[in-house]
Scaffold this active site. Structure first.
Site, short mmCIF file in Angstrom:
data_model
loop_
_atom_site.label_atom_id
_atom_site.label_comp_id
_atom_site.label_asym_id
_atom_site.label_seq_id
_atom_site.Cartn_x
_atom_site.Cartn_y
_atom_site.Cartn_z
NE ARG A 51 -119.54 -14.28 99.20
CZ ARG A 51 -120.38 -13.93 98.25
NH1 ARG A 51 -120.22 -14.33 97.07
NH2 ARG A 51 -121.43 -12.82 98.19
CE LYS A 147 -114.40 -37.66 93.69
NZ LYS A 147 -115.24 -37.75 94.72
CG HIS A 177 -108.86 -38.55 98.95
ND1 HIS A 177 -109.82 -38.85 98.57
CD2 HIS A 177 -109.15 -39.46 100.20
CE1 HIS A 177 -110.97 -39.38 99.24
NE2 HIS A 177 -110.37 -39.88 100.19
CE LYS A 181 -108.24 -43.76 100.74
NZ LYS A 181 -108.55 -43.37 102.18
CD GLU A 215 -117.65 -44.58 101.04
OE1 GLU A 215 -117.06 -43.69 101.83
OE2 GLU A 215 -118.12 -44.22 100.05
CG ASP A 234 -118.68 -39.58 95.30
OD1 ASP A 234 -118.23 -38.70 95.14
OD2 ASP A 234 -118.78 -40.49 96.28
CG HIS A 239 -111.58 -42.05 94.86
ND1 HIS A 239 -110.83 -41.13 94.67
CD2 HIS A 239 -112.50 -41.70 95.56
CE1 HIS A 239 -111.30 -39.95 95.22
NE2 HIS A 239 -112.44 -40.41 95.71
CE LYS A 328 -121.01 -42.40 99.13
NZ LYS A 328 -119.73 -42.06 99.84
C1 BG6 Z 1 -114.78 -38.96 98.32
C2 BG6 Z 1 -116.25 -39.12 98.02
O1 BG6 Z 1 -113.99 -38.59 96.99
O2 BG6 Z 1 -114.33 -40.28 98.82
C3 BG6 Z 1 -117.05 -39.64 99.04
O3 BG6 Z 1 -116.78 -38.21 97.20
C4 BG6 Z 1 -116.32 -40.97 99.60
O4 BG6 Z 1 -118.40 -40.10 98.72
C5 BG6 Z 1 -114.87 -40.72 99.93
O5 BG6 Z 1 -117.05 -41.21 100.94
C6 BG6 Z 1 -113.92 -41.92 100.48
O6 BG6 Z 1 -113.04 -41.60 100.67
P1 BG6 Z 1 -112.18 -42.69 102.00
O7 BG6 Z 1 -110.62 -41.90 102.13
O8 BG6 Z 1 -113.17 -42.48 103.32
O9 BG6 Z 1 -112.26 -44.20 101.34
#
Ligand code: BG6
Length: 478
Positions: A51, A147, A177, A181, A215, A234, A239, A328
């Site tokens: 925008r 997502k 994503h 990888k 993470e 999430d 994933h 996390k």
């Molecule tokens: C995302 C999540 O899809 O993937 C995040 O929303 C997460 O919360 C991330 O941190 C992790 O991705 P990667 O590639 O760093 O393992």
């Protein structure tokens, strides 16, 4: 060994949400890397939309700043001006009328067209209606969505229906994503391009599978989204589920988008319901700080950690538990899959207690590669003693290449028109159909998540989940 490039055709790639966080952090740095690798033909153009009123040069300056921020080593790259020269900008109101005619005028009809919706899912319908209504997207155009694809089965179905109003399934690229990888893709190569593993890949030889995505970061900065989602929505529904699929699937008849996705879908459908006793939820907490402070919600029950035990109702995996954990603020950033084999049926060595099961450890990050943990004889004279050693292969070292970021791969696949690494609509719905009752049971049950101190491996209850089966998690740092 230099990486080989598969040629891509001329394209117009339109990024909706081009000034947003994902675009600046991931999409544009990835595009720049592909440009620098010489992957883009002369006729490749990228059109940002959002925008914010801006012209092409303002947008180019903004993307140069994004690259300086998120890929600093490349900020001074001599190829940057040529990359910026591929960028254009059209201010567009996703829910209104402004900008669409300008966008239509900028698009070429005789090149690959891809529209990347890096925006909130609530805008998918508005954008799809306008792309179609203004005749902007041709019948071969590709639509890329990120997502979260829904927050439950009903909302995922609604999104699928919204997109299906204007686009066929063959045009829709749903990004997870993790599928971009390098090591995740390698799972298929390891399993199906070698004879070594597949004969052992079943309940007769595998004791259990562990999948860890740990993470060190917390949720600060994404509080509103995360507190509404939690680790199950999430990370697990998408994933980790994709990792389970690639480990557990039957060999597809060939490496073809629908053949691969058909097999993954069968895995999701074979997942047994998870009883409450097989799930542990956690939330990081420290004196006066922690998750609740990070999200600004002192009563939050959202999980920042989840561990669970899965079972698959099929012949190959009968009786083989899959233990999953993700969270996390843990002690290390480690993502790996460990396939733990059974011990040999009879030991000829006295020191049997030292015999450890063989393990195939697939490291997703950091330091992508594979470790095969095997027993050998400890060097030296005297009594024969066994010791566990890794046959260790780091992909970057072995192949001498930089491992590309997932987005580099995924965006290239969109332009090439290959959907193998994208989730099909029925796959996403099946994953929600499995996750929904698990999430609902917690939400209705009212239990508090177990707390864990930041910088640890999660709540003690997660140790108990696997420990009560006589097994243990691999060390997070290993
Ligand atoms: C995302 C999540 O899809 O993937 C995040 O929303 C997460 O919360 C991330 O941190 C992790 O991705 P990667 O590639 O760093 O393992």
């Amino acid at each position: 060994m230099a990486s080989r490039l598969t040629a891509v055709d001329d394209f117009d790639l339109v990024i909706f949400g081009a000034t947003g966080d994902l675009a600046r952090r991931k999409i544009f740095p990835a595009l720049f890397r592909r440009h620098s690798a010489g992957h883009f033909p002369d006729g490749a153009r990228i059109i940002g939309t959002a925008r914010t009123p801006m012209d092409d040069s303002g947008f180019r300056a903004d993307i140069a700043a994004a690259i300086a921020e998120f890929d600093p080593p490349r900020a001074g790259d001599p190829g940057l001006p040529a990359f910026l020269g591929r960028l254009f900008y059209v201010p567009v109101d996703a829910t209104g009328a402004e900008g669409w005619a300008d966008l239509a005028a900028r698009m070429r009809k005789d090149v690959v067209q891809a529209f990347y919706l890096s925006v909130a899912p609530a805008l998918f319908g508005d954008i799809a209606d306008r792309l179609s209504g203004h005749g902007i997207a041709g019948s071969d155009a590709r639509i890329v969505v990120e997502k979260p694809f829904g927050r439950d089965l009903a909302s995922a179905r609604a999104l699928n229906r919204t997109l299906a109003r204007h686009f066929t399934e063959g045009q829709i690229y749903r990004i997870d994503h993790y599928l971009g990888k390098e090591t995740v893709q390698n799972l298929m190569a390891i399993r199906f391009a070698n004879i070594l593993f597949e004969p052992l890949w079943n309940a007769h030889y595998i004791d259990h599978v562990q999948i860890t995505v740990a993470e060190t970061v917390g949720v600060a900065g994404r509080a509103a989204y995360y507190d509404h989602a939690g680790a199950m929505r999430d990370m697990v529904q998408n994933h980790l589920m994709q990792l389970v699929c690639l480990i557990a699937m039957e060999p597809p008849w060939r490496f073809d988008p629908d053949a691969v996705r058909d097999e993954k879908l069968k895995v999701i459908r074979a997942l047994e319901p998870v009883p409450e006793s097989d799930i542990v939820r956690g939330q990081y907490a420290a004196d006066g700080a922690g998750y609740r402070a990070d999200v600004g919600n002192p009563a939050s029950r959202t999980e920042s950690f989840v561990a669970l035990k899965l079972r698959l109702a099929n012949w190959r995996w009968q009786g083989v538990p899959f233990y999953l954990r993700t969270g996390k603020c843990l002690a290390a950033r480690t993502s790996e899959i460990a396939v733990v084999f059974r011990k040999p049926p009879h030991s000829i060595f006295d020191a049997e207690e030292r015999q450890k099961p063989d393990q195939l450890v697939i490291r997703l990050q950091p330091n992508e590669g594979i470790n095969l943990m095997v027993m050998i004889k400890e060097p030296g004279p005297g009594e024969l003693r066994l010791v566990e050693v890794p046959l260790d292969m780091s992909f970057a070292e072995a192949l001498g290449v930089d491992i590309p970021d997932a987005y580099e791969r995924l965006i290239t696949e969109v332009i090439r028109g290959d959907q193998t690494l994208f989730m099909r609509g029925d796959e996403v719905e099946a994953a929600w159909a499995w996750a929904d009752p698990v999430i609902r049971a917690w939400e209705e049950g009212g239990a508090q998540p177990a707390s864990y101190p930041p910088g640890t491996s999660g709540p003690d209850e997660a140790l108990g989940l696997i420990g009560r089966d006589g097994r243990h998690w691999r060390n997070l740092q290993s």
